[in-house]
Design a protein around this motif. Structure first.
Motif, short mmCIF file in Angstrom:
data_model
loop_
_atom_site.label_atom_id
_atom_site.label_comp_id
_atom_site.label_asym_id
_atom_site.label_seq_id
_atom_site.Cartn_x
_atom_site.Cartn_y
_atom_site.Cartn_z
N THR A 9 0.83 -1.23 0.00
CA THR A 9 0.00 0.00 0.00
C THR A 9 0.85 1.27 0.00
O THR A 9 0.36 2.33 0.35
N GLU A 10 2.13 1.17 -0.37
CA GLU A 10 3.01 2.34 -0.29
C GLU A 10 2.49 3.49 -1.15
O GLU A 10 2.36 4.62 -0.69
N LYS A 11 2.21 3.21 -2.42
CA LYS A 11 1.65 4.23 -3.32
C LYS A 11 0.26 3.80 -3.79
O LYS A 11 -0.72 4.49 -3.59
N ASP A 12 0.21 2.64 -4.44
CA ASP A 12 -1.06 2.07 -4.87
C ASP A 12 -1.31 0.79 -4.08
O ASP A 12 -0.43 0.28 -3.40
N THR A 13 -2.54 0.29 -4.21
CA THR A 13 -2.85 -1.00 -3.60
C THR A 13 -2.51 -2.10 -4.60
O THR A 13 -3.14 -2.21 -5.65
N ILE A 14 -1.50 -2.90 -4.27
CA ILE A 14 -0.96 -3.87 -5.22
C ILE A 14 -0.97 -5.26 -4.60
O ILE A 14 -0.58 -5.44 -3.44
N TYR A 15 -1.41 -6.24 -5.39
CA TYR A 15 -1.38 -7.64 -5.00
C TYR A 15 -0.37 -8.36 -5.89
O TYR A 15 -0.40 -8.22 -7.12
N LYS A 16 0.50 -9.15 -5.26
CA LYS A 16 1.53 -9.87 -6.02
C LYS A 16 1.51 -11.35 -5.67
O LYS A 16 1.26 -11.72 -4.53
N TYR A 18 9.26 -24.36 -13.46
CA TYR A 18 8.12 -23.49 -13.76
C TYR A 18 8.19 -22.21 -12.95
O TYR A 18 8.60 -22.22 -11.78
N LYS A 19 7.76 -21.10 -13.58
CA LYS A 19 7.68 -19.82 -12.88
C LYS A 19 6.39 -19.10 -13.27
O LYS A 19 5.99 -19.10 -14.42
N LEU A 20 5.76 -18.51 -12.26
CA LEU A 20 4.56 -17.70 -12.47
C LEU A 20 4.76 -16.35 -11.81
O LEU A 20 5.20 -16.26 -10.66
N ASP A 21 4.43 -15.30 -12.54
CA ASP A 21 4.55 -13.93 -12.02
C ASP A 21 3.21 -13.23 -12.26
O ASP A 21 2.78 -13.05 -13.40
N PHE A 22 2.56 -12.85 -11.16
CA PHE A 22 1.25 -12.19 -11.25
C PHE A 22 1.26 -10.93 -10.41
O PHE A 22 1.78 -10.93 -9.28
N MET A 23 0.75 -9.84 -10.95
CA MET A 23 0.62 -8.60 -10.20
C MET A 23 -0.64 -7.87 -10.62
O MET A 23 -0.93 -7.74 -11.82
N PHE A 24 -1.41 -7.41 -9.64
CA PHE A 24 -2.62 -6.66 -9.92
C PHE A 24 -2.60 -5.36 -9.12
O PHE A 24 -2.48 -5.38 -7.89
N ASN A 25 -2.66 -4.24 -9.84
CA ASN A 25 -2.70 -2.91 -9.23
C ASN A 25 -4.15 -2.46 -9.21
O ASN A 25 -4.75 -2.24 -10.26
N LYS A 26 -4.71 -2.33 -8.01
CA LYS A 26 -6.13 -2.00 -7.88
C LYS A 26 -6.45 -0.66 -8.52
O LYS A 26 -7.55 -0.47 -9.06
N ASN A 27 -5.51 0.27 -8.47
CA ASN A 27 -5.74 1.61 -9.01
C ASN A 27 -5.41 1.70 -10.50
O ASN A 27 -5.79 2.66 -11.16
N LYS A 28 -4.67 0.70 -11.02
CA LYS A 28 -4.32 0.67 -12.44
C LYS A 28 -4.54 -0.75 -12.96
O LYS A 28 -3.59 -1.47 -13.31
#
Length: 653
Positions: A328-335, A371-381
């Motif tokens: 939550t530093e700048k945006d709300t981000i889920y990784k 195997y590698k998975l990289d997921f990121m979701f920015n709630k504001n973007k």
């Protein structure tokens, strides 16, 4: 004149005398103070929580001991929240002087705590409401500081020595009742020993909890066992959510809880043996994980909560490193990041949970993969969503197929659709079926229309489209439900030929793995896959394959279909049994159906799949000349509710 030494001695005497006076005053007036404290607590419960709190008897024993009897809390017009008959405890006076409550010992004899939900409401609602006068600040919460403060307070309320007998926890959710009765609980010299009786409408069970617990040093190592034979069943979830679950044993270890450098570290591990879960949304059978372990490291900072990548999850022979973060530093981000180090393919296959991958039973493979998975979701973007899935293989090869023999796609076979767990009539996929149509005898218009609407990059992808997955995830997040999939024709083919239509986690996982094997091992050509697809998919009520569909709608062969007819057939693929809702009572296409077909044709024109000459005559009305026309004669009465599938919906590509 007093010397400096004399002054220091005098000061020490004054402090000692003052402290002694405080102790004497506390001893003399402690019962009065205790009564005042109970009165304040009772007033607060009545004024703020609309509840009656009473203690029949309360008294000090010795310097720091307390005895209570008949402690009762009853919310107004609701069931009693708790009733403790006898309780003895001691408090650390030194911690109390600095405003910290830390229990030394605790004894409880007979009592119950109950949570009740019924027509009147819940007997604990008053204690969940937010303070009405709570002030809201724009300042962000420091997660590390907040969590450490809560953990410390909770652990301070756990006594170093404890003795509990006949304490029950009761749960009643509109008649779904569970009772967890602590027959005895002992914590002495950091050693924990507990015997619990669990009672529900479905079963009765005795459970043992044993191990080490040191609340002052914030460490623990606790095990759960079944005293009787068989697995430990998890109560309540079955009645409430239809989720059956059990396990043989659980071990929970907390090695370290430490706050330093502005970060909170929580380290330890948890393991479980023979975990079984059964739910209709997960799989049609019991899913069993024989051995699983989670070596965890939770990290909390001022603006993030995470499971560190040094953590390890292992089930059977599969081991991987997860990374989960909420920032939550700048945006709300889920990784989310998952890394499976290089491992043998066969070890992965034999480690798959029983019941979750039934079509893989008996499968054998050679080679290695990682195997590698990289997921990121920015709630504001949200449009900057990251979904990157990579599998690196090394001499990977399937040497023996399990229940799902993918090679059958290359020969004749009998296809039987399964709808609501019922097998439909057999359809022969082969030349002996007069309705079977080879790919070169299917109208090119139909191939182009279906590929455009269902899977435009079918001939170039390897079973999956990352961008489609991204859009699917975004829509599911926005709607807060699984409202959209990302199925390619390859995935639809696997689902129809080898799997069922049940909407379970098991089926979807099997679908993904089987598609990967099919596409990346070149088991069948793209042309063969598309040919089988056209000959097995459902095109209407009890209509399977394009040969039957061309006759059912237009009394034609698939080669003779016009562009207008092909556009219609392509748009009904998602909901073929509801085709009649596209027509009005005069047998003409409704406006939304015409718009869907117009959208599809314009899209194909823009992509250069069609030319202007191809669309000559496309504006002419569509005429159903086959048996399908008879289904349009059914008049819909005003009193009949409109089918939810009849309303106009966006046509997605």
């Amino acid at each position: 004149m007093r010397t400096r030494k004399q002054k220091l001695i005098l000061t020490a005497k004054i402090i000692a005398a003052t402290f002694l006076a405080l102790i004497i005053a506390l001893v003399v007036f402690r019962n009065e103070l205790l009564e005042q404290t109970i009165a304040k607590a009772s007033f607060k419960m009545a004024s703020e929580y609309n509840s009656t709190f009473t203690i029949k008897k309360a008294e000090f024993v010795g310097l720091s001991g307390l005895n209570f009897s008949e402690i009762i809390l009853v919310p107004k017009n609701a069931d009693t929240l708790f009733h403790i008959h006898k309780m003895k405890t001691s408090i650390n006076l030194w911690r109390l002087l600095v405003g910290d409550v830390q229990l030394g010992t605790l004894e409880i004899e007979k009592g119950y705590v109950q949570l009740v939900k019924n027509k009147k409401g819940r007997n604990f609602d008053a204690f969940l409401k937010k303070e009405e006068n709570e002030t809201h600040s724009n300042e962000k919460r420091d997660y590390a500081q907040f969590a450490f403060r809560i953990i410390s307070k909770v652990l301070n309320l756990v006594p170093t020595d404890m003795k509990v007998e006949q304490l029950s926890f009761r749960f009643d959710d509109n008649g779904k009742k569970t009772t967890i009765n602590f027959e005895k609980l002992r914590l002495e010299n950091k050693q924990l020993e507990t015997q619990i009786n669990v009672n529900t409408k479905a079963f009765t069970q005795r459970i043992r909890i044993a191990g080490m617990a040191d609340p002052r040093n914030k460490t623990a190592d606790i095990r759960f066992f079944n005293i009787d034979t068989g697995a430990i069943k998890v109560p309540y979830l079955d009645e409430r959510f239809g989720l059956k679950s059990s396990f043989d044993s659980i071990r929970l270890n907390i090695q370290n809880i430490d706050k330093s450098g502005g970060e909170l570290h929580i380290d330890g591990f948890a393991s479980i043996a023979n975990l079984m879960i059964n739910h209709k949304k997960i799989a049609s059978k019991d899913v069993v994980i024989k051995n699983a372990k989670f070596d965890y490291r939770f990290l909390l900072g001022s603006d993030f909560v995470s499971v560190d990548s040094s953590s390890t999850i292992q089930f059977n022979k599969v081991k991987f490193h997860p990374y989960l973060a909420y920032e939550t530093e700048k945006d709300t981000i889920y990784k989310l990041k998952v890394a499976i180090p290089k491992m043998k393919a066969q070890d992965f296959i034999v480690s798959l949970p029983d019941g979750l991958f039934t079509h893989f039973q008996g499968m054998e493979a050679q080679g290695n993969f990682e195997y590698k998975l990289d997921f990121m979701f920015n709630k504001n973007k949200p449009n900057k969503l990251v979904f990157d899935s990579k599998l690196k293989k090394e001499n990977l090869r399937i040497t023996k197929y399990g229940e799902a023999n993918l090679n059958k796609l290359n020969g004749e076979f009998v296809y039987r659709a399964i709808i609501q767990n019922v097998q439909q009539r057999p359809v022969l996929v082969g030349s002996d079926n007069p309705n079977y149509t080879p790919l070169d005898q299917i109208s090119p218009y139909l191939q182009k229309c279906v590929l455009t609407s269902e899977d435009p990059s079918f001939f170039s992808h390897r079973g999956f489209i990352n961008e489609a997955f991204k859009q699917s995830i975004l829509k599911n997040i926005r709607t807060k439900k699984f409202s959209r999939g990302a199925s390619t024709i390859s995935m639809q083919l696997i689902k129809n030929v080898f799997l069922t239509r049940e909407k379970t986690v098991s089926r979807k996982l099997e679908e993904i793995l089987l598609v990967y094997i099919l596409e990346n091992n070149r088991i069948a050509s793209k042309e063969r896959m598309l040919e089988v697809y056209f000959n097995i998919i459902e095109w209407g009520p009890n209509v399977y394959g394009i040969g039957e569909a061309a006759q059912f709608y237009f009394q034609k062969t698939p080669a003779d279909l016009t562009l207008k007819e092909c556009l219609f057939l392509a748009t009904i693929v998602p909901k073929p049994k509801k085709f009649m809702w596209q027509f009005d009572n005069e047998g003409n296409l409704k406006s939304f159906a015409n718009q869907q077909q117009k959208f599809l044709s314009n899209l194909m024109l823009r992509r250069g799949i069609l030319t202007a000459e191809d669309t000559i005559g496309i504006a002419n009305p569509l005429q159903l000349t086959g048996n399908a026309h008879s289904l349009l004669n059914i008049k819909v009465q005003d009193s009949v509710a409109v089918d939810s599938l009849a309303v106009e919906e966006p046509f997605e590509f």
